[in-house]
Design a protein around this motif. Structure first.
Motif, mmCIF file in Angstrom:
data_model
loop_
_atom_site.group_PDB
_atom_site.id
_atom_site.type_symbol
_atom_site.label_atom_id
_atom_site.label_comp_id
_atom_site.label_asym_id
_atom_site.label_seq_id
_atom_site.Cartn_x
_atom_site.Cartn_y
_atom_site.Cartn_z
ATOM 1 N N GLY A 5 -15.449 -8.915 10.264
ATOM 2 C CA GLY A 5 -13.876 -8.843 10.222
ATOM 3 C C GLY A 5 -13.219 -8.593 8.542
ATOM 4 N N ASN A 6 -14.253 -8.878 7.810
ATOM 5 C CA ASN A 6 -13.553 -8.530 6.263
ATOM 6 C C ASN A 6 -13.997 -7.694 5.608
ATOM 7 O OD1 ASN A 6 -11.745 -10.928 4.928
ATOM 8 N ND2 ASN A 6 -12.955 -11.861 6.394
ATOM 9 N N THR A 18 -10.039 -3.825 7.251
ATOM 10 C CA THR A 18 -8.849 -4.715 7.184
ATOM 11 C C THR A 18 -7.689 -3.868 6.043
ATOM 12 O OG1 THR A 18 -10.220 -5.411 5.037
ATOM 13 C CG2 THR A 18 -10.175 -6.869 6.969
ATOM 14 N N MET A 19 -8.329 -3.211 5.451
ATOM 15 C CA MET A 19 -7.636 -2.571 4.266
ATOM 16 C C MET A 19 -6.424 -1.626 4.750
ATOM 17 S SD MET A 19 -7.445 -2.908 0.849
ATOM 18 C CE MET A 19 -9.085 -3.393 0.161
ATOM 19 N N VAL A 20 -5.344 -1.772 4.054
ATOM 20 C CA VAL A 20 -4.043 -0.980 4.631
ATOM 21 C C VAL A 20 -3.951 -0.195 3.303
ATOM 22 C CG1 VAL A 20 -1.585 -1.406 5.027
ATOM 23 C CG2 VAL A 20 -3.256 -3.149 5.713
ATOM 24 N N ASP A 21 -3.578 1.017 3.982
ATOM 25 C CA ASP A 21 -3.278 2.287 3.018
ATOM 26 C C ASP A 21 -1.647 2.005 2.722
ATOM 27 O OD1 ASP A 21 -3.107 4.514 1.669
ATOM 28 O OD2 ASP A 21 -3.567 5.861 3.337
ATOM 29 N N ALA A 22 -1.282 1.507 1.496
ATOM 30 C CA ALA A 22 -0.139 1.308 1.008
ATOM 31 C C ALA A 22 -0.185 0.892 -0.430
ATOM 32 C CB ALA A 22 0.473 0.224 1.584
ATOM 33 N N ALA A 23 0.909 1.038 -1.089
ATOM 34 C CA ALA A 23 0.843 0.873 -2.512
ATOM 35 C C ALA A 23 1.583 -0.367 -2.700
ATOM 36 C CB ALA A 23 1.627 1.912 -3.279
ATOM 37 N N VAL A 24 0.937 -1.281 -3.249
ATOM 38 C CA VAL A 24 1.709 -2.735 -3.463
ATOM 39 C C VAL A 24 1.588 -2.868 -4.816
ATOM 40 C CG1 VAL A 24 1.578 -5.127 -3.089
ATOM 41 C CG2 VAL A 24 0.608 -3.433 -1.299
ATOM 42 N N ASP A 25 2.687 -3.360 -5.450
ATOM 43 C CA ASP A 25 3.143 -3.206 -6.998
ATOM 44 C C ASP A 25 2.312 -2.371 -7.699
ATOM 45 O OD1 ASP A 25 4.221 -5.799 -6.280
ATOM 46 O OD2 ASP A 25 2.306 -6.984 -6.370
ATOM 47 N N GLY A 26 2.510 -1.017 -7.439
ATOM 48 C CA GLY A 26 2.139 0.021 -8.138
ATOM 49 C C GLY A 26 0.668 0.364 -7.607
ATOM 50 N N ARG A 27 -0.161 -0.307 -7.159
ATOM 51 C CA ARG A 27 -1.448 -0.264 -6.781
ATOM 52 C C ARG A 27 -1.817 0.000 -5.228
ATOM 53 N NH1 ARG A 27 -5.403 -4.791 -9.207
ATOM 54 N NH2 ARG A 27 -6.983 -3.375 -7.976
ATOM 55 N N ASN A 28 -2.544 1.032 -5.110
ATOM 56 C CA ASN A 28 -2.876 1.487 -3.550
ATOM 57 C C ASN A 28 -4.613 0.892 -3.294
ATOM 58 O OD1 ASN A 28 -3.923 2.388 -0.960
ATOM 59 N ND2 ASN A 28 -2.406 3.649 -1.126
ATOM 60 N N ARG A 29 -4.984 -0.105 -3.185
ATOM 61 C CA ARG A 29 -6.332 -0.555 -3.158
ATOM 62 C C ARG A 29 -7.205 0.026 -1.897
ATOM 63 N NH1 ARG A 29 -3.405 -4.852 -4.401
ATOM 64 N NH2 ARG A 29 -4.133 -6.283 -6.416
ATOM 65 N N LEU A 51 -9.045 1.134 9.721
ATOM 66 C CA LEU A 51 -8.367 0.797 11.053
ATOM 67 C C LEU A 51 -7.273 0.071 10.620
ATOM 68 C CD1 LEU A 51 -11.168 -0.536 13.677
ATOM 69 C CD2 LEU A 51 -9.844 1.619 13.482
ATOM 70 N N GLN A 52 -7.169 -0.268 9.316
ATOM 71 C CA GLN A 52 -5.908 -0.973 8.646
ATOM 72 C C GLN A 52 -5.452 -1.941 9.396
ATOM 73 O OE1 GLN A 52 -3.353 1.796 6.768
ATOM 74 N NE2 GLN A 52 -4.804 3.456 7.244
ATOM 75 N N LEU A 53 -6.113 -3.072 9.991
ATOM 76 C CA LEU A 53 -5.746 -4.152 10.936
ATOM 77 C C LEU A 53 -5.312 -5.422 10.049
ATOM 78 C CD1 LEU A 53 -8.523 -4.009 13.430
ATOM 79 C CD2 LEU A 53 -6.086 -3.434 13.733
ATOM 80 N N GLY A 54 -5.483 -5.056 8.520
ATOM 81 C CA GLY A 54 -5.465 -6.534 7.801
ATOM 82 C C GLY A 54 -6.193 -7.823 8.049
ATOM 83 N N GLU A 55 -5.688 -8.840 8.182
ATOM 84 C CA GLU A 55 -6.527 -9.981 8.031
ATOM 85 C C GLU A 55 -6.638 -10.229 9.762
ATOM 86 O OE1 GLU A 55 -8.013 -11.530 5.661
ATOM 87 O OE2 GLU A 55 -7.104 -9.889 4.563
ATOM 88 N N GLY A 56 -5.763 -9.471 10.506
ATOM 89 C CA GLY A 56 -6.077 -9.775 12.078
ATOM 90 C C GLY A 56 -7.273 -9.122 12.506
ATOM 91 N N ALA A 57 -8.003 -8.283 11.813
ATOM 92 C CA ALA A 57 -9.401 -7.774 12.129
ATOM 93 C C ALA A 57 -10.412 -8.834 12.528
ATOM 94 C CB ALA A 57 -9.988 -6.972 11.168
ATOM 95 N N PRO A 58 -10.492 -10.022 11.631
ATOM 96 C CA PRO A 58 -11.721 -10.983 12.006
ATOM 97 C C PRO A 58 -11.093 -11.733 13.396
ATOM 98 C CG PRO A 58 -10.906 -11.382 9.560
ATOM 99 C CD PRO A 58 -10.175 -10.328 10.386
#
Lengths: 82, 505
Positions: B127-128, B133-144, B154-161
């Protein structure tokens, strides 16, 4: 006033109270209490403290609640008050 | 012969004989070990923690360290597998010790625990993976998400596990029933695992109280207010529905009303004991409660996230009033917390601090749990005096309230009070305290949540709903037309507009 410590359980469709020299069972709780009152009538007034034995309930259920019920049946001098 | 530990005779009965108390001992024991960090000694950093990983990167150059690593800096030199082995051995030993005191078969418990632990870790690691997990969004100027160059996600965040753990558990419980029944029965104890995790959550609440004390106390108070709603509205409505529409007897209706509207299996058992019902009634009702709680856990977090993404605290509190059993509620709260954070990040680019939505769900549920003892005591007196008309012949002692008090709540508030107390009295120690207890509040707590998901799934057999007939129908109807809408309305009344603080960059 004397007191008896009894264990209450439900086995094979019947309520059972045992301990302190008493062992009675009945399909209904009221019936069991009537039997207890008769059994203890020679030493009235007496309190029968009934503590339910959880080991009669399925193991998987214990994790949700570790306690069923305790109560005291008071047997008065002139028979049951109810 | 009756085992001495299976009846309550004094206030200290069951301290070594119930899972409820053992969750306090295990939870506070580990928390106490983490406090040794204040003296500069890390006793909990051996805990393994999964790391975010990406499939092609792993297969191109495999290394255990890409999947998981020791959580504590003092243990950074350990091989990841050594940290994993220590995690397994220490938790297996602690729970086996408890199992021995609970008079379970220790060998069977350890075997079952090992299977659940392995499934939990497989789901946690899988699940990691970044595509989940990875969400398509810019946080503090970075889009990881862009930086990782993912082609899909799937962009489920930490809910995936959590979702994977739930699916794995349900697969065990429904497609490997024979195996689950034979080998996992002793160890599939979601309530024990979640109550221990809730004690750990006391540390999170302590940190939250330091960060935003007004908000935290607001959650506690509104949780208490919501309790009155649960008891004063839900119970009579469901009882009337059971009696008048479904024609159930008084005792069955009362047990159902408590199971459906108050706190699930615990309430069903407490109520049945209070009204002196035959134990078969709460056994049947509890079975239905457990299965429906799993359905609520599957449906509600996703539903709230999809349709009500801008009401995080309302959603959390509504879950606390709607989802029955502590395990399902805390699990649903944790899942909602992660899904809502990921969804909000997707929609606004802002990352909420983790744990607040879960706290909203949990604090509501905990108050409901705490009052079940009082409720059962009152119900017992009313039943004996008014329904059975037994007058003074039958008496129920006030000690029953204590016997029914959920002891893990003590552990939760002790952990909170100790954390908050140390940080308040000695502010200079606050940072060390936070670092030292981070493993307990983070990966240890998450692992026990994951274990709960798997254990709950493994003991949920949906085919048991067959033949449940009217009881299942009443349960379903009551949840959909009574409990969920009223719970949401009440949560909205108390919490509307409340937002979790933003996470530190």
């Amino acid at each position: 006033m004397t007191a008896r410590q009894l264990v209450l359980s439900f086995e094979h469709g019947r309520w059972r109270a045992c301990g302190d020299g008493v062992d009675v069972s009945h399909s209904e709780l009221r019936g069991l209490e009537a039997l207890l009152e008769a059994e203890l009538s020679g030493e009235v007034p007496v309190d029968a403290h009934l503590a339910f034995d959880m080991s009669g309930l399925p193991r998987w259920l214990h994790q949700y609640h570790g306690h069923y019920c305790n109560y005291t049946l008071h047997v008065a001098r002139r028979g049951p008050r109810a | 012969m009756t085992p001495a530990g299976s009846t309550n005779r004094s206030w200290s009965s069951g301290m070594l004989r119930t899972e409820d108390w053992w969750s306090v001992w295990v939870g506070l024991g580990i928390f106490a070990a983490s406090l040794v960090s204040l003296a500069g000694i890390d006793l909990v950093g051996w805990m393994a923690r999964p790391r975010p990983w990406e499939w092609t990167d792993l297969t191109s150059a495999f290394a255990w360290g890409k999947l998981f690593a020791p959580a504590g800096a003092s243990y950074a030199g350990w091989h990841p597998l050594a940290a994993f082995a220590a995690t397994y051995l220490i938790f297996a030993a602690l729970f086996a010790l408890g199992a021995r005191s609970l008079q379970l078969h220790v060998g069977r418990f350890v075997k079952g625990f090992t299977v659940l632990f392995a499934v939990t870790w497989a789901a946690w690691i899988a699940g990691n993976e970044l595509h989940l997990t990875m969400v398509d969004a810019a946080v503090d100027g970075r889009n990881r998400y862009s930086e990782a160059a993912l082609s899909w996600g799937l962009q489920l965040g930490e809910g995936a596990p959590y979702l994977l753990a739930l699916l794995a558990g349900l697969a065990l419980g429904n497609f490997a029933k024979g195996f689950a029944a034979r080998h996992l029965g002793d160890a599939a104890r979601p309530e024990w695992y979640i109550k221990t995790a809730i004690v750990f959550l006391g540390v999170n609440l302590g940190a939250q109280t330091l960060d935003a004390s007004g908000f935290a106390f607001n959650l506690v108070l509104t949780g208490a207010a919501a309790t009155f709603v649960a008891y004063l509205f839900f119970w009579p409505i469901v009882y009337a529905l059971a009696r008048r529409v479904f024609g159930f007897k008084r005792d069955v209706s009362a047990v159902l009303a408590s199971g459906i509207s108050v706190c699930g299996a615990s309430a069903a058992i407490a109520t049945a004991g209070a009204i002196r019902a035959k134990p078969i009634i709460p056994v049947t009702v509890s079975m239905i409660v457990v299965i429906f709680a799993m359905l609520e856990l599957i449906v509600l977090p996703g539903l709230y996230t999809a349709f009500l993404p801008d009401q995080p605290i309302v959603n959390g509190a509504a879950l606390g009033m709607t989802v029955k059993t502590d395990g399902a509620d805390a699990a649903a709260g944790a899942l909602l917390d992660e899904l809502m954070i990921a969804r909000n990040l997707q929609l606004t680019g802002e990352r909420w601090e983790a744990g607040w939505i879960l706290s909203a769900s949990l604090l509501t549920k905990i108050w409901i749990d705490v009052f079940i003892g009082v409720w059962a005591f009152v119900l017992a007196i009313v039943w004996i005096r008014k329904v059975e008309k037994r007058g003074d012949a039958v008496r129920v002692g006030a000690m029953e309230i204590w016997f029914r008090f959920p002891k893990f709540v003590l552990g939760y508030f002790v952990a909170w009070a100790v954390y908050f107390g140390i940080a308040t009295v000695w502010p200079a120690l606050a940072e060390t305290l936070e670092r030292g207890t981070a493993v307990v509040a983070g990966p240890m707590r998450t692992m026990l949540f994951m274990l709960t998901f798997v254990a709950m799934g493994a003991m949920t057999d949906f085919s048991k709903l067959k033949g449940a007939g009217k009881i299942a129908l009443l349960y379903g109807l009551a949840i959909v037309i009574v409990i969920a809408p009223i719970a949401y309305a009440v949560a909205y009344l108390f919490h509307r507009g409340l937002m979790p603080p933003l996470a530190a960059p």
